[in-house]
Motif scaffolding. Structure first.
Motif, PDB file in Angstrom:
ATOM      1  N   GLY A  57       0.836  -1.204   0.000  1.00 30.23           N
ATOM      2  CA  GLY A  57       0.000   0.000   0.000  1.00 30.23           C
ATOM      3  C   GLY A  57       0.867   1.248   0.000  1.00 30.23           C
ATOM      4  O   GLY A  57       1.873   1.308   0.703  1.00 30.23           O
ATOM      5  N   GLY A  58       0.488   2.243  -0.764  1.00 26.48           N
ATOM      6  CA  GLY A  58       1.285   3.468  -0.818  1.00 26.48           C
ATOM      7  C   GLY A  58       0.798   4.505   0.172  1.00 26.48           C
ATOM      8  O   GLY A  58       0.002   4.204   1.065  1.00 26.48           O
ATOM      9  N   ASP A  59       1.314   5.721   0.002  1.00 25.53           N
ATOM     10  CA  ASP A  59       0.809   6.923   0.695  1.00 25.53           C
ATOM     11  C   ASP A  59       1.135   7.049   2.181  1.00 25.53           C
ATOM     12  O   ASP A  59       0.607   7.933   2.843  1.00 25.53           O
ATOM     13  N   ASP A  60       1.993   6.163   2.721  1.00 21.54           N
ATOM     14  CA  ASP A  60       2.295   6.293   4.152  1.00 21.54           C
ATOM     15  C   ASP A  60       3.312   7.405   4.434  1.00 21.54           C
ATOM     16  O   ASP A  60       3.314   7.981   5.510  1.00 21.54           O
ATOM     17  N   TYR A  61       4.217   7.647   3.493  1.00 22.30           N
ATOM     18  CA  TYR A  61       5.259   8.672   3.637  1.00 22.30           C
ATOM     19  C   TYR A  61       6.131   8.481   4.874  1.00 22.30           C
ATOM     20  O   TYR A  61       6.593   9.438   5.486  1.00 22.30           O
ATOM     21  N   GLU A  62       6.332   7.211   5.234  1.00 26.37           N
ATOM     22  CA  GLU A  62       7.338   6.894   6.246  1.00 26.37           C
ATOM     23  C   GLU A  62       8.682   6.778   5.516  1.00 26.37           C
ATOM     24  O   GLU A  62       8.726   6.779   4.288  1.00 26.37           O
ATOM     25  N   LEU A  63       9.781   6.700   6.274  1.00 24.76           N
ATOM     26  CA  LEU A  63      11.086   6.530   5.642  1.00 24.76           C
ATOM     27  C   LEU A  63      11.534   5.081   5.767  1.00 24.76           C
ATOM     28  O   LEU A  63      11.250   4.417   6.767  1.00 24.76           O
ATOM     29  N   CYS A  64      12.211   4.597   4.732  1.00 22.72           N
ATOM     30  CA  CYS A  64      12.878   3.298   4.764  1.00 22.72           C
ATOM     31  C   CYS A  64      14.357   3.599   4.573  1.00 22.72           C
ATOM     32  O   CYS A  64      14.716   4.342   3.657  1.00 22.72           O
ATOM     33  N   PHE A  65      15.207   3.060   5.469  1.00 24.56           N
ATOM     34  CA  PHE A  65      16.637   3.365   5.343  1.00 24.56           C
ATOM     35  C   PHE A  65      17.489   2.182   5.778  1.00 24.56           C
ATOM     36  O   PHE A  65      16.999   1.256   6.434  1.00 24.56           O
ATOM     37  N   THR A  66      18.739   2.217   5.377  1.00 31.63           N
ATOM     38  CA  THR A  66      19.656   1.128   5.719  1.00 31.63           C
ATOM     39  C   THR A  66      20.842   1.674   6.519  1.00 31.63           C
ATOM     40  O   THR A  66      21.298   2.796   6.278  1.00 31.63           O
ATOM     41  N   VAL A  67      21.287   0.879   7.484  1.00 35.24           N
ATOM     42  CA  VAL A  67      22.468   1.240   8.295  1.00 35.24           C
ATOM     43  C   VAL A  67      23.273  -0.036   8.562  1.00 35.24           C
ATOM     44  O   VAL A  67      22.734  -1.143   8.459  1.00 35.24           O
ATOM     45  N   THR A  68      24.542   0.116   8.929  1.00 34.24           N
ATOM     46  CA  THR A  68      25.320  -1.069   9.285  1.00 34.24           C
ATOM     47  C   THR A  68      24.801  -1.586  10.640  1.00 34.24           C
ATOM     48  O   THR A  68      24.294  -0.796  11.446  1.00 34.24           O
TER      49      THR A  68
END
Ligand code: ADP
Ligand code: MG
Length: 325
Positions: free
Chosen positions: A264-275
């Motif tokens: 589902g779209g439209d959430d506008y949360e962030l997805c990110f990667t870290v070590t």
């Protein structure tokens, strides 16, 4: 009597945003002339993004003007958040079918509220007659060379998401009368759709920390796959770890909830990667900003996106309606 185009601009599209005088070192001139003038401080880069919202496509025809304004600015500012940029200014190109002052008043009110919330000034735009359409171009500043990009994810990195996923998709079910929800639950869902919270503070705290980031506008699987393609890696995520709101979990069955959270779209949360070694820092940022950040999986070698289901099985994306692979 109908007001003129210029009266309209003065009445409804001026003085939107925080104190302009305080921003005078970067906004050299706002509104009223042929161009606005921005001053980019040394050591900073200008981050730019534009989003268009059309009536009947990006929001229901009967949405309130206040909601449309807030959503238009939030979705544009969300792209600044995803790059770790600080808001500087925005322009607004609006197409209106006719002059309706009550509508404009409510639009201006929502826009003003949202612009103050995000600390961003309206510095110019364009006003035309036509089917209702709103384009917001945001300008932000980011320390040179430090913007969060999509191409930095490395094998072994952990994948995080902010907030909860799938609420806006459920809100759309409610708006389109596929799901019946009332009271506080309905209010929660509609606010998740109309007033998404661009994660600006999160984005800025992730500078020099996250290896890649994106905002979730089209759905987790779709947006994470942009990171994977740009970075030349694959990912394994565990659907059991996905952050789901109480409302999503109690309104629809588990399968539907996961489908919404994944596609589902439209959430506008962030997805990110870290070590993995940065996990402790992420939990500190999460606490400091009071924004949930959930570890949902890891970056692996290869190509594609593998997601395990409720019983540990590899999920079938076709069944989930996911089109990208
Ligand atoms: P031009 O004809 O030079 O392109 P316009 O007549 O379109 O200029 O606009 C006049 C001024 O009003 C410009 O400074 C423009 O940035 C501003 N403006 C027009 N529409 C909007 C809007 N929707 N929001 C904010 N400023 C606007
Ligand atoms: Mg001009």
């Amino acid at each position: 009597m109908a007001i003129s185009e210029f009266e309209l601009i003065t009445r409804y599209f001026s003085g939107i945003g925080p104190d302009l005088a305080a921003a005078s070192s970067t906004i050299a001139m706002a509104g009223g002339d042929d161009c606005a003038l921005l001053q980019i401080p040394p050591g900073q880069q200008l981050a730019l993004s534009i989003d268009t919202l059309n009536a009947g496509v990006h929001f229901p025809e009967d949405a309130s003007a206040d909601d449309i304004a807030r959503r238009s600015l939030a979705v544009a500012v969300s792209d600044l958040a995803a790059m770790g940029a600080k808001p500087l200014a925005f322009t607004l190109a609006i197409s209106l079918p006719h002059i309706d002052e009550a509508w404009l008043q409510a639009f201006s009110y929502g826009l003003k509220h949202s612009a103050e919330f995000y600390g961003i000034n309206l510095i110019g735009g364009d006003t035309t007659r036509g089917p209702l359409s709103i384009a917001v171009q945001v300008h932000g500043l980011v320390p040179s060379g430090q913007a969060l990009r999509r191409n930095g994810a490395r094998v072994g990195d952990r994948i995080f998401v902010t907030g909860t996923l799938g609420d806006a998709a459920l809100a759309l079910d409610v708006l389109q009368q596929r799901v019946d929800v009332a009271g506080a639950n309905k209010a929660f869902l509609l606010s998740r759709f109309y007033q998404p919270q661009a994660r600006l503070a999160v984005g800025q705290s992730l500078l020099a920390l996250a290896s890649a980031a994106i905002d979730i506008s089209d759905g987790l699987l779709a947006d994470l796959s942009h990171i994977l393609k740009a970075s030349g890696v694959a990912a394994r995520i565990d659907s059991r770890q996905l952050p789901l709101s109480e409302v999503l979990q109690t309104t629809v069955n588990n399968n539907k909830a996961l489908t919404h959270a994944l596609t589902g779209g439209d959430d506008y949360e962030l997805c990110f990667t870290v070590t993995p070694s940065q996990r402790e820092q992420i939990s500190q940022i999460s606490q400091a900003l009071s924004v949930p950040m959930t570890d949902i999986g890891c970056i692996v070698e290869g190509e594609g996106l593998f997601c395990t289901g409720a019983n540990g099985e590899v999920m079938d994306f076709a069944r989930l309606g996911y089109q990208h692979f």
